[in-house]
Design a protein around this motif. Structure first.
Motif, PDB file in Angstrom:
ATOM      1  N   LYS A   1       0.828  -1.199   0.000  1.00 49.39           N
ATOM      2  CA  LYS A   1       0.000   0.000   0.000  1.00 49.39           C
ATOM      3  C   LYS A   1       0.871   1.262   0.000  1.00 49.39           C
ATOM      4  O   LYS A   1       0.566   2.252  -0.680  1.00 49.39           O
ATOM      5  N   ARG A   2       1.951   1.223   0.770  1.00 42.97           N
ATOM      6  CA  ARG A   2       2.832   2.390   0.862  1.00 42.97           C
ATOM      7  C   ARG A   2       3.492   2.692  -0.490  1.00 42.97           C
ATOM      8  O   ARG A   2       3.556   3.858  -0.909  1.00 42.97           O
ATOM      9  N   ILE A   3       3.964   1.670  -1.180  1.00 45.68           N
ATOM     10  CA  ILE A   3       4.603   1.914  -2.472  1.00 45.68           C
ATOM     11  C   ILE A   3       3.573   2.376  -3.499  1.00 45.68           C
ATOM     12  O   ILE A   3       3.858   3.227  -4.344  1.00 45.68           O
ATOM     13  N   CYS A   4       2.338   1.872  -3.402  1.00 47.08           N
ATOM     14  CA  CYS A   4       1.289   2.320  -4.320  1.00 47.08           C
ATOM     15  C   CYS A   4       0.941   3.788  -4.076  1.00 47.08           C
ATOM     16  O   CYS A   4       0.683   4.542  -5.021  1.00 47.08           O
ATOM     17  N   GLU A   5       0.928   4.175  -2.807  1.00 44.00           N
ATOM     18  CA  GLU A   5       0.698   5.586  -2.496  1.00 44.00           C
ATOM     19  C   GLU A   5       1.797   6.449  -3.105  1.00 44.00           C
ATOM     20  O   GLU A   5       1.535   7.510  -3.678  1.00 44.00           O
ATOM     21  N   ASN A   6       3.043   5.996  -2.980  1.00 40.68           N
ATOM     22  CA  ASN A   6       4.154   6.772  -3.521  1.00 40.68           C
ATOM     23  C   ASN A   6       4.110   6.804  -5.045  1.00 40.68           C
ATOM     24  O   ASN A   6       4.486   7.804  -5.667  1.00 40.68           O
ATOM     25  N   LEU A   7       3.622   5.716  -5.643  1.00 45.22           N
ATOM     26  CA  LEU A   7       3.419   5.716  -7.094  1.00 45.22           C
ATOM     27  C   LEU A   7       2.415   6.796  -7.486  1.00 45.22           C
ATOM     28  O   LEU A   7       2.608   7.508  -8.471  1.00 45.22           O
ATOM     29  N   CYS A   8       1.351   6.929  -6.704  1.00 43.39           N
ATOM     30  CA  CYS A   8       0.353   7.968  -6.980  1.00 43.39           C
ATOM     31  C   CYS A   8       0.984   9.352  -6.895  1.00 43.39           C
ATOM     32  O   CYS A   8       0.777  10.205  -7.774  1.00 43.39           O
ATOM     33  N   ALA A   9       1.753   9.589  -5.838  1.00 45.13           N
ATOM     34  CA  ALA A   9       2.414  10.883  -5.673  1.00 45.13           C
ATOM     35  C   ALA A   9       3.417  11.125  -6.796  1.00 45.13           C
ATOM     36  O   ALA A   9       3.550  12.248  -7.303  1.00 45.13           O
ATOM     37  N   SER A  10       4.118  10.078  -7.204  1.00 47.99           N
ATOM     38  CA  SER A  10       5.134  10.202  -8.247  1.00 47.99           C
ATOM     39  C   SER A  10       4.510  10.467  -9.611  1.00 47.99           C
ATOM     40  O   SER A  10       4.999  11.312 -10.383  1.00 47.99           O
ATOM     41  N   TYR A  11       3.436   9.756  -9.929  1.00 51.45           N
ATOM     42  CA  TYR A  11       2.745  10.000 -11.209  1.00 51.45           C
ATOM     43  C   TYR A  11       2.133  11.396 -11.231  1.00 51.45           C
ATOM     44  O   TYR A  11       2.077  12.036 -12.281  1.00 51.45           O
ATOM     45  N   SER A  12       1.688  11.852 -10.070  1.00 46.02           N
ATOM     46  CA  SER A  12       1.134  13.198  -9.993  1.00 46.02           C
ATOM     47  C   SER A  12       2.209  14.241 -10.248  1.00 46.02           C
ATOM     48  O   SER A  12       2.007  15.198 -11.009  1.00 46.02           O
TER      49      SER A  12
ATOM     50  N   GLU B   1       5.403  13.777 -11.653  1.00 50.69           N
ATOM     51  CA  GLU B   1       6.161  13.667 -12.910  1.00 50.69           C
ATOM     52  C   GLU B   1       5.293  13.785 -14.155  1.00 50.69           C
ATOM     53  O   GLU B   1       5.709  14.389 -15.155  1.00 50.69           O
ATOM     54  N   TYR B   2       4.080  13.213 -14.095  1.00 49.81           N
ATOM     55  CA  TYR B   2       3.240  13.155 -15.296  1.00 49.81           C
ATOM     56  C   TYR B   2       1.954  13.976 -15.196  1.00 49.81           C
ATOM     57  O   TYR B   2       1.180  14.033 -16.148  1.00 49.81           O
ATOM     58  N   GLY B   3       1.726  14.599 -14.051  1.00 48.17           N
ATOM     59  CA  GLY B   3       0.526  15.422 -13.922  1.00 48.17           C
ATOM     60  C   GLY B   3      -0.764  14.639 -13.755  1.00 48.17           C
ATOM     61  O   GLY B   3      -1.851  15.196 -13.950  1.00 48.17           O
ATOM     62  N   VAL B   4      -0.666  13.353 -13.380  1.00 48.80           N
ATOM     63  CA  VAL B   4      -1.876  12.565 -13.134  1.00 48.80           C
ATOM     64  C   VAL B   4      -2.526  13.076 -11.842  1.00 48.80           C
ATOM     65  O   VAL B   4      -1.859  13.153 -10.802  1.00 48.80           O
ATOM     66  N   PRO B   5      -3.795  13.438 -11.864  1.00 45.67           N
ATOM     67  CA  PRO B   5      -4.460  14.018 -10.679  1.00 45.67           C
ATOM     68  C   PRO B   5      -4.812  12.949  -9.644  1.00 45.67           C
ATOM     69  O   PRO B   5      -5.986  12.698  -9.358  1.00 45.67           O
TER      70      PRO B   5
END
Length: 331
Positions: free
Chosen positions: A160-171, A173-177
């Motif tokens: 769950k923690r790495i998935c959260e960081n993936l969300c923050a990272s995609y937001s 680096e790529y502007g994913v909301p």
């Protein structure tokens, strides 16, 4: 709390046949007749049975594993990613699969959102990202967790923690909301009669007139959340949350120990006809339980968006028990 911006939009929900997923889909279809919901499911027959009275032009299923879902443009405006392993025993029996489903599935859904820009993306995370707090302190979204990565059951909170960081990272680096909702243990109508989690066992004890047997002293303390309150929390973050941010979702007034909750259920829901017994197991690891913890979530950040829970612990149980009685014959 205004979530009307969902009206007339297309919302994709992964894990649509899970407890929270089906509640989300049904709520969206009830409230927004001009909206379209796409449910990502693995079993279409099960999905059609769950959503029998909701079938129509506004509901569509995609039968796919989230790790292999194709990133074709479906005209999606919003994504709620809730597909996840939730069975505690699987955390110890299938730790690799638990991790891979979470990480690969979330990466794929974030790629979907990157390739097909959406207005908002919400990832459903867990209170377990905070590890095992040892004191009754209030836990906000900046709380630093201490998790033993060599403990097999850590597969769930660490994924769950790495998935959260993936969300923050995609937001970033790529502007994913992308936004994150950290849900406490959630239940209510929709819980299956044979659900293996402790809250379902307590309800079965009431229905079957059996004493509640605890395999531990029941010292663990946490908040709980009613399923409808969880839905409103998720939709609030979907519509009003900030990109790259996480929000705790819980009913702070439900904070109690497992033993205290068992006593409440025995007294208030079974009218004192059953009792609570403590029969400590020598080896609790086989049950997949988390270590004793004190998860007192602070929900100030979510409440600042206009959200508030509505249902207390006693009514959560009464409504769930009524549902389980009605659906018992079908399970």
């Amino acid at each position: 709390m205004d979530i009307s911006i969902c009206n007339g939009k297309t919302i994709l929900v992964t894990g649509a046949t899970g407890l929270i997923g089906q509640a989300l889909v049904k709520s969206l279809l009830k409230k927004y007749h001009n909206s379209k919901v796409i449910g990502v499911v693995r079993n279409e027959e099960k999905a059609k049975e769950i959503f029998l009275e909701y079938m129509g032009a506004n509901l569509e299923f995609i039968v796919s594993d989230i790790s292999t879902l194709k990133t074709q443009n479906l005209g999606v405006n919003y994504i709620i990613h809730g597909a996840s392993q939730t069975a505690s025993k699987a955390f110890v029996n299938e730790p690799v699969e638990t991790i891979m489903t979470a990480v690969n599935g979330t990466t794929n859904m974030l790629e979907f959102a990157r390739m097909n820009p959406v207005d908002s993306f919400v990832y459903l995370s867990s209170m377990e990202v905070y590890g095992t707090p040892e004191r009754d302190e209030r836990i906000d979204e900046l709380y630093s967790a201490g998790i033993n990565t060599m403990n097999i059951r850590a597969c769930y909170p660490e994924s769950k923690r790495i998935c959260e960081n993936l969300c923050a990272s995609y937001s970033s680096e790529y502007g994913v909301p992308a936004r994150v909702v950290r849900l406490t243990q959630t239940f209510g109508p929709g819980v299956q009669y044979d659900d293996g989690r402790v809250f379902a066992e307590f309800a079965r004890c009431v229905i079957e007139n059996r004493n509640i047997i605890l395999n531990t002293k029941g010292d663990t303390k946490r908040n709980y959340l009613y399923i409808e309150d969880a839905v409103s929390a998720i939709l609030t973050v979907l519509c009003h949350g900030k990109d790259g941010e996480a929000y705790n979702a819980a009913n702070e007034e439900t904070y109690c120990s497992i033993y205290e909750m068992a006593c409440l259920v025995a007294e208030k829901c079974a009218s004192g006809k059953i009792s609570v017994e403590v029969n400590e197991a020598k080896d609790i690891s086989k049950f997949g339980y988390a270590p004793t913890l004190y998860m007192n979530l602070d929900t100030s950040k979510l409440k600042a968006l206009g959200w508030n829970p509505t249902t207390n612990l006693q009514n959560m149980y009464k409504n769930m028990i009524s549902y389980m009685i009605k659906t018992r014959g079908g399970n």
